[in-house]
Motif scaffolding. Structure first.
Motif, PDB file in Angstrom:
ATOM      1  N   LEU A 119      -9.929 -33.225  -2.710  1.00  0.00           N
ATOM      2  CA  LEU A 119      -8.737 -32.369  -2.826  1.00  0.00           C
ATOM      3  C   LEU A 119      -7.970 -32.330  -1.509  1.00  0.00           C
ATOM      4  O   LEU A 119      -6.732 -32.364  -1.497  1.00  0.00           O
ATOM      5  N   PHE A 128      -4.099 -33.624  -0.775  1.00  0.00           N
ATOM      6  CA  PHE A 128      -3.098 -32.801  -0.092  1.00  0.00           C
ATOM      7  C   PHE A 128      -2.494 -33.557   1.094  1.00  0.00           C
ATOM      8  O   PHE A 128      -1.276 -33.557   1.290  1.00  0.00           O
ATOM      9  N   LEU A 179      -1.544 -22.948  -4.589  1.00  0.00           N
ATOM     10  CA  LEU A 179      -2.345 -23.383  -3.444  1.00  0.00           C
ATOM     11  C   LEU A 179      -2.774 -22.200  -2.581  1.00  0.00           C
ATOM     12  O   LEU A 179      -3.877 -22.199  -2.027  1.00  0.00           O
ATOM     13  N   ALA A 211      -5.690 -20.653  -4.434  1.00  0.00           N
ATOM     14  CA  ALA A 211      -6.889 -21.464  -4.211  1.00  0.00           C
ATOM     15  C   ALA A 211      -7.403 -21.268  -2.792  1.00  0.00           C
ATOM     16  O   ALA A 211      -8.620 -21.218  -2.560  1.00  0.00           O
ATOM     17  N   GLY A 212      -6.469 -21.145  -1.822  1.00  0.00           N
ATOM     18  CA  GLY A 212      -6.872 -20.913  -0.436  1.00  0.00           C
ATOM     19  C   GLY A 212      -7.579 -19.579  -0.262  1.00  0.00           C
ATOM     20  O   GLY A 212      -8.570 -19.480   0.473  1.00  0.00           O
ATOM     21  N   VAL A 233     -11.271 -22.323  -7.029  1.00  0.00           N
ATOM     22  CA  VAL A 233     -10.853 -23.238  -5.953  1.00  0.00           C
ATOM     23  C   VAL A 233     -10.488 -24.601  -6.526  1.00  0.00           C
ATOM     24  O   VAL A 233      -9.342 -25.051  -6.434  1.00  0.00           O
ATOM     25  N   CYS A 283      -6.584 -25.894  -7.706  1.00  0.00           N
ATOM     26  CA  CYS A 283      -6.024 -27.021  -6.947  1.00  0.00           C
ATOM     27  C   CYS A 283      -5.691 -28.185  -7.866  1.00  0.00           C
ATOM     28  O   CYS A 283      -4.636 -28.825  -7.720  1.00  0.00           O
ATOM     29  N   PHE A 331      -2.049 -29.953  -8.190  1.00  0.00           N
ATOM     30  CA  PHE A 331      -1.845 -31.360  -7.842  1.00  0.00           C
ATOM     31  C   PHE A 331      -1.441 -32.188  -9.058  1.00  0.00           C
ATOM     32  O   PHE A 331      -0.597 -33.083  -8.960  1.00  0.00           O
TER      33      PHE A 331
END
Length: 406
Positions: free
Chosen positions: A188, A192, A275, A278-279, A319, A323, A327
């Motif tokens: 992942l 990115f 994002l 997810a962060g 997570v 993501c 994406f």
């Protein structure tokens, strides 16, 4: 020409099946079900990791590096061979558990994953191989290969020491660690960085080098967090704790790398929000792993399985999957309506709260609230519902993204 959107739909189909199997497992505690619970667990976990995540990641990697390079015939052969192994596992694990045919198909999948790793490492055009994104993808693929030592070891362990041996669980934790914390996360991160490179947003070489070695040291050392349940020598707590600290250092470094470029990234505001979510989930994961290096917390986590189950679902759904949504949508392989995503997040947070609640209540030797299992099963229904809506919506969306489309 390869329609990668169809491949993304296949990955979503696996995600839908994972949700159905997970909900089915939770209804075991609500109504009588004439099936073997453990067998369904095996099917659920294999399709989650090897169906949804593996297919989604490799589809995006092919999109990134092979859009103009070709090699479509080789990729398609590996892709469809992989599907045969996954369908075989779906048709055997729920009915036989670990037996001849299920073991055969899962073993064949390992070979399929080796073929895919070889294909990406060998056939990626040379001008990509010096990029930061490929360095991360390359490391992720090697960790995926290393993780397979766990499944290979299981056969010998079961034949000699049996499934009750601590080495049986150790092999499973080894596999899960290098899947969750290495193959998934580094892949992942590589995707990115690829997006950054496509926009000519390149961090300084020294900053990336520092981040890269930190994340790799963290992957190796944090494995020792998975052995603390046997209460080993104190050095393993130190090594695991060092791994957890290196993870935090690596992602702090990662944030320092990307923060100057964040506003310049050509992600939509909605996908940037994904994002960030997810962060935030990743930050919570890192904190949990740091606490798990302490003996008291390590014993607590492994004494009450709901904490481990909640953690695994947190990483997988909060997570990795968020993501993947972001994406795939940015790659134009997924049409992601906002209301469906928010329904998914609501179902995810609700079920996670209920899982961790059960762990806490069991730990405190208290009584669960009335109809707990029924509520957990009902809330879980919204996970396959959202996956099913995404799949149908993606199939009905007219735009078809091929390997040669932007």
């Amino acid at each position: 020409m390869i329609s990668l959107k169809k491949h993304a739909n296949i990955a979503l189909g696996y995600f839908f099946l994972v949700g159905l199997l997970g909900t089915f497992l939770r209804f075991f505690f609500v109504i009588p079900i004439p099936a073997n619970f453990r067998y369904v667990v095996h099917s659920h976990s294999h399709i989650a990791l090897l169906g949804w995540v593996f297919i989604a990641l490799t589809t995006m990697i092919y999109k990134m590096y092979f859009a103009e390079a070709g090699f479509g015939k080789i990729y398609k052969r590996i892709f469809w061979f992989t599907q045969i192994t996954l369908i075989g596992m779906m048709l055997t694990f729920p009915f036989t558990g670990y037996a001849l045919f299920s073991i055969t198909f899962s073993t064949l999948f390992l070979f399929a994953s080796y073929f895919m790793a070889w294909f990406i490492l060998k056939k990626t055009p040379s001008h990509y191989k010096s990029t930061y994104s490929f360095r991360l993808i390359k490391a992720a693929l090697w960790y995926m290969v290393f993780s397979s030592i766990g499944p290979w070891a299981l056969g010998g362990i079961m034949a000699t020491m049996g499934s009750a041996s601590i080495w049986y669980k150790m092999a499973i934790y080894y596999y899960l660690h290098f899947q969750y914390n290495a193959w998934f996360i580094l892949a992942l991160l590589g995707i990115f960085f690829y997006f950054m490179e496509q926009q000519d947003l390149r961090p300084q070489k020294g900053h990336f080098r520092s981040f890269f070695w930190q994340i790799n040291v963290a992957v190796i050392l944090s494995f020792f967090l998975s052995v603390l349940w046997v209460e080993p020598h104190w050095i393993f707590y130190v090594l695991g704790g060092a791994g957890a600290i290196f993870q935090i250092m690596a992602f702090v470094n990662f944030w320092k790398i990307i923060s100057p470029f964040w506003k310049q990234l050509h992600f939509s505001a909605f996908l940037k929000l994904l994002l960030k979510i997810a962060g935030a989930a990743l930050a919570f994961k890192l904190v949990l792993q740091l606490f798990s290096a302490l003996p008291w917390f390590a014993n607590l986590a492994f004494s009450f399985p709901d904490f481990v189950i909640g953690y695994l679902h947190w990483v997988f759904l909060g997570v990795v999957t968020v993501c993947l949504f972001a994406f795939l949508a940015h790659h134009r392989l997924l049409s992601l309506p906002k209301w469906v995503f928010w329904l998914y997040i609501a179902a995810f947070l609700t079920t996670e709260a209920l899982i961790f609640y059960k762990g806490f209540i069991t730990w405190q030797e208290m009584a669960l609230f009335e109809n707990y299992f029924r509520w957990l099963a009902y809330c879980s229904l919204f996970l396959p519902l959202t996956a099913g809506i995404l799949l149908i919506n993606n199939i009905l969306t007219k735009r078809q993204t091929s390997a040669k489309n932007p």
